[in-house]
Write an enzyme that holds these catalytic residues in place. Structure first.
Site, PDB file in Angstrom:
ATOM      1  N   ASP A   1      14.357   5.490   8.582  1.00 17.85           N
ATOM      2  CA  ASP A   1      13.355   5.776   9.609  1.00 17.85           C
ATOM      3  C   ASP A   1      13.137   4.549  10.502  1.00 17.85           C
ATOM      4  O   ASP A   1      12.518   4.662  11.552  1.00 17.85           O
ATOM      5  CB  ASP A   1      12.035   6.188   8.959  1.00 17.85           C
ATOM      6  CG  ASP A   1      11.026   6.702   9.966  1.00 17.85           C
ATOM      7  OD1 ASP A   1      11.383   7.636  10.718  1.00 17.85           O
ATOM      8  OD2 ASP A   1       9.895   6.178  10.017  1.00 17.85           O
TER       9      ASP A   1
ATOM     10  N   HIS B   1      11.491   6.654  13.585  1.00 23.37           N
ATOM     11  CA  HIS B   1      10.248   5.956  13.226  1.00 23.37           C
ATOM     12  C   HIS B   1       9.067   6.936  13.197  1.00 23.37           C
ATOM     13  O   HIS B   1       8.023   6.711  13.815  1.00 23.37           O
ATOM     14  CB  HIS B   1       9.980   4.813  14.212  1.00 23.37           C
ATOM     15  CG  HIS B   1       9.187   3.689  13.596  1.00 23.37           C
ATOM     16  ND1 HIS B   1       9.433   2.374  13.852  1.00 23.37           N
ATOM     17  CD2 HIS B   1       8.138   3.692  12.732  1.00 23.37           C
ATOM     18  CE1 HIS B   1       8.588   1.604  13.189  1.00 23.37           C
ATOM     19  NE2 HIS B   1       7.796   2.391  12.496  1.00 23.37           N
TER      20      HIS B   1
ATOM     21  N   ASP C   1       8.482  -6.607  -7.353  1.00 21.94           N
ATOM     22  CA  ASP C   1       7.483  -7.219  -6.481  1.00 21.94           C
ATOM     23  C   ASP C   1       7.094  -8.554  -7.107  1.00 21.94           C
ATOM     24  O   ASP C   1       6.641  -8.590  -8.258  1.00 21.94           O
ATOM     25  CB  ASP C   1       6.258  -6.320  -6.342  1.00 21.94           C
ATOM     26  CG  ASP C   1       5.302  -6.823  -5.264  1.00 21.94           C
ATOM     27  OD1 ASP C   1       4.846  -7.982  -5.372  1.00 21.94           O
ATOM     28  OD2 ASP C   1       5.014  -6.076  -4.309  1.00 21.94           O
TER      29      ASP C   1
ATOM     30  N   ARG D   1      10.771  -1.891   7.503  1.00 26.50           N
ATOM     31  CA  ARG D   1      11.213  -2.503   8.750  1.00 26.50           C
ATOM     32  C   ARG D   1      12.717  -2.737   8.669  1.00 26.50           C
ATOM     33  O   ARG D   1      13.238  -3.110   7.614  1.00 26.50           O
ATOM     34  CB  ARG D   1      10.499  -3.835   9.005  1.00 26.50           C
ATOM     35  CG  ARG D   1       9.036  -3.708   9.407  1.00 26.50           C
ATOM     36  CD  ARG D   1       8.890  -3.076  10.784  1.00 26.50           C
ATOM     37  NE  ARG D   1       7.499  -3.017  11.242  1.00 26.50           N
ATOM     38  CZ  ARG D   1       6.664  -2.015  11.034  1.00 26.50           C
ATOM     39  NH1 ARG D   1       7.103  -0.956  10.343  1.00 26.50           N
ATOM     40  NH2 ARG D   1       5.435  -2.034  11.492  1.00 26.50           N
TER      41      ARG D   1
ATOM     42  N   ARG E   1       0.833  -1.205   0.000  1.00 30.72           N
ATOM     43  CA  ARG E   1       0.000   0.000   0.000  1.00 30.72           C
ATOM     44  C   ARG E   1       0.864   1.250   0.000  1.00 30.72           C
ATOM     45  O   ARG E   1       0.575   2.215  -0.696  1.00 30.72           O
ATOM     46  CB  ARG E   1      -0.942  -0.023   1.202  1.00 30.72           C
ATOM     47  CG  ARG E   1      -2.058  -1.072   1.084  1.00 30.72           C
ATOM     48  CD  ARG E   1      -2.898  -1.079   2.328  1.00 30.72           C
ATOM     49  NE  ARG E   1      -3.999  -2.018   2.259  1.00 30.72           N
ATOM     50  CZ  ARG E   1      -3.899  -3.312   2.560  1.00 30.72           C
ATOM     51  NH1 ARG E   1      -2.739  -3.804   2.955  1.00 30.72           N
ATOM     52  NH2 ARG E   1      -4.939  -4.113   2.483  1.00 30.72           N
TER      53      ARG E   1
ATOM     54  N   GLU F   1      15.865  -1.462  17.019  1.00 30.44           N
ATOM     55  CA  GLU F   1      15.231  -0.151  17.052  1.00 30.44           C
ATOM     56  C   GLU F   1      14.827   0.201  18.481  1.00 30.44           C
ATOM     57  O   GLU F   1      14.056  -0.551  19.082  1.00 30.44           O
ATOM     58  CB  GLU F   1      14.001  -0.183  16.146  1.00 30.44           C
ATOM     59  CG  GLU F   1      13.417   1.175  15.828  1.00 30.44           C
ATOM     60  CD  GLU F   1      12.312   1.089  14.785  1.00 30.44           C
ATOM     61  OE1 GLU F   1      12.628   1.159  13.584  1.00 30.44           O
ATOM     62  OE2 GLU F   1      11.149   0.913  15.182  1.00 30.44           O
TER      63      GLU F   1
END
Length: 337
Positions: free
Chosen positions: A271, A295, A187, A248, A167, A276
């Protein structure tokens, strides 16, 4: 659920998020659609106060901080018909038992994709202008760059590689359309015709890495994608290339990426990281070719209301007996975040 019946709903999340997800006008609209107590926000399904609410609940409105809906929780909610998640991934929230019970699941992940894609677009544009390098040089020298120092700078014809037509990936591809980029896409679930319709050229992962100036990660965190950018694949990215990760940290071999960044061969806008947050002694905090953010690409502040709106829309559809617009199906979990 017939239209004349207002479904009984319960909030299940960290209550700190509730006012931002459902500011007063939106909360009022929600309460016109469902029987819900805005003062009851469940964080522990085993708490005594949760038992009577669960026993009556037909809908759970969940969000960040909601505990996993395990077998015991579902047994305590015999009337449950739907889980409407005011956040992104439901992977850590739901299990097989939920679908076996026939409970519908909806997620506001589409709404959360918007700010992530916007953040990524901004970073692609800044990276194409070599903004971070010029900032560091300007800080050090207090002089403007020479023509030679800007010769490789600019976004005209820059080749951007997007890994994952998720998305977020699809939203980013849409945002990239007005710009003079050449866009590559990898993809495994997309064919060349669909990629072209999305505004990209479908290529293998290796070709994308080898031919992109900027690589942006938007694949889901599933077993098949763990460390998908390993040492060998990172080495395929051309010298001076930029890696952007808003997906991620686990998708990248952190040690291999650190080596590339310390050597100065690549730059990165991260990010998300693995772990993390990074430990305080990580060199990535200090490298001039690394731009770290904590993040923040996903929904923050007033952006959370977008997620709340999706949930209220879904609740209105349920109350009217209509199918969910953002339903998550059991089969989807195998290949989405």
């Amino acid at each position: 659920m017939p239209s004349a019946h207002l479904p009984r709903a319960v909030f299940a999340m960290d209550p700190v998020h509730l006012p931002l997800l459902f500011p007063e006008p939106l909360m009022a609209r929600l309460r016109q659609t469902a029987q819900i107590d805005p003062t009851l926000v469940v964080r522990d399904f085993t708490a005594p106060a949760a038992a009577p609410a669960l026993a009556r609940a037909e809908v759970l409105v969940t969000g960040w901080g909601c505990p996993r809906l395990d077998t015991d929780t579902l047994a305590a909610a015999p009337n449950l018909r739907a889980v409407l998640h005011a956040a992104g991934s439901v992977r850590s929230l739901v299990g097989d038992t939920l679908w076996q019970r026939g409970v519908a699941v909806s997620s506001a992940v589409t709404g959360n994709a918007v700010p992530v894609a916007e953040y990524t677009l901004a970073m692609i544009l800044l990276a194409g202008k070599d903004t971070f390098t010029h900032r560091e040089r300007y800080r050090a020298t207090h002089t403007y760059p020479t023509t030679a120092e800007t010769a490789a700078t600019g976004n005209l014809g820059r080749r951007v590689g997007v890994i994952g037509a998720s998305r977020v990936g699809r939203r980013l591809l849409e945002l990239l359309r007005p710009y003079d980029f050449e866009v590559l896409l990898h993809d495994p679930y997309v064919d060349a015709v669909e990629a072209a319709a999305l505004g990209a050229r479908l290529v293998s992962l290796e070709d994308l890495l080898s031919h992109s100036d900027i690589v942006s990660l938007h694949a889901p965190d599933i077993p098949e994608t763990q460390r998908m950018l390993d040492r060998g694949r990172l080495a395929l990215i051309r010298d001076g290339g930029v890696l952007i990760n808003t997906s991620r940290g686990a998708l990248v071999d952190h040690d291999a990426l650190t080596d590339e960044l310390v050597a100065g061969r690549l730059s990165a806008i991260l990010d998300v990281t693995d772990p993390e947050p990074l430990p305080a002694d990580s060199p990535l905090y200090r490298l001039p070719n690394v731009y770290l953010t904590p993040h923040i690409a996903g929904s923050l502040g007033n952006e959370l209301e977008r997620l709340g709106r999706i949930v209220v829309d879904e609740l209105e559809r349920l109350a009217a007996g209509l199918p969910l617009a953002h339903e998550v199906r059991h089969a989807d979990l195998a290949r989405v975040a």
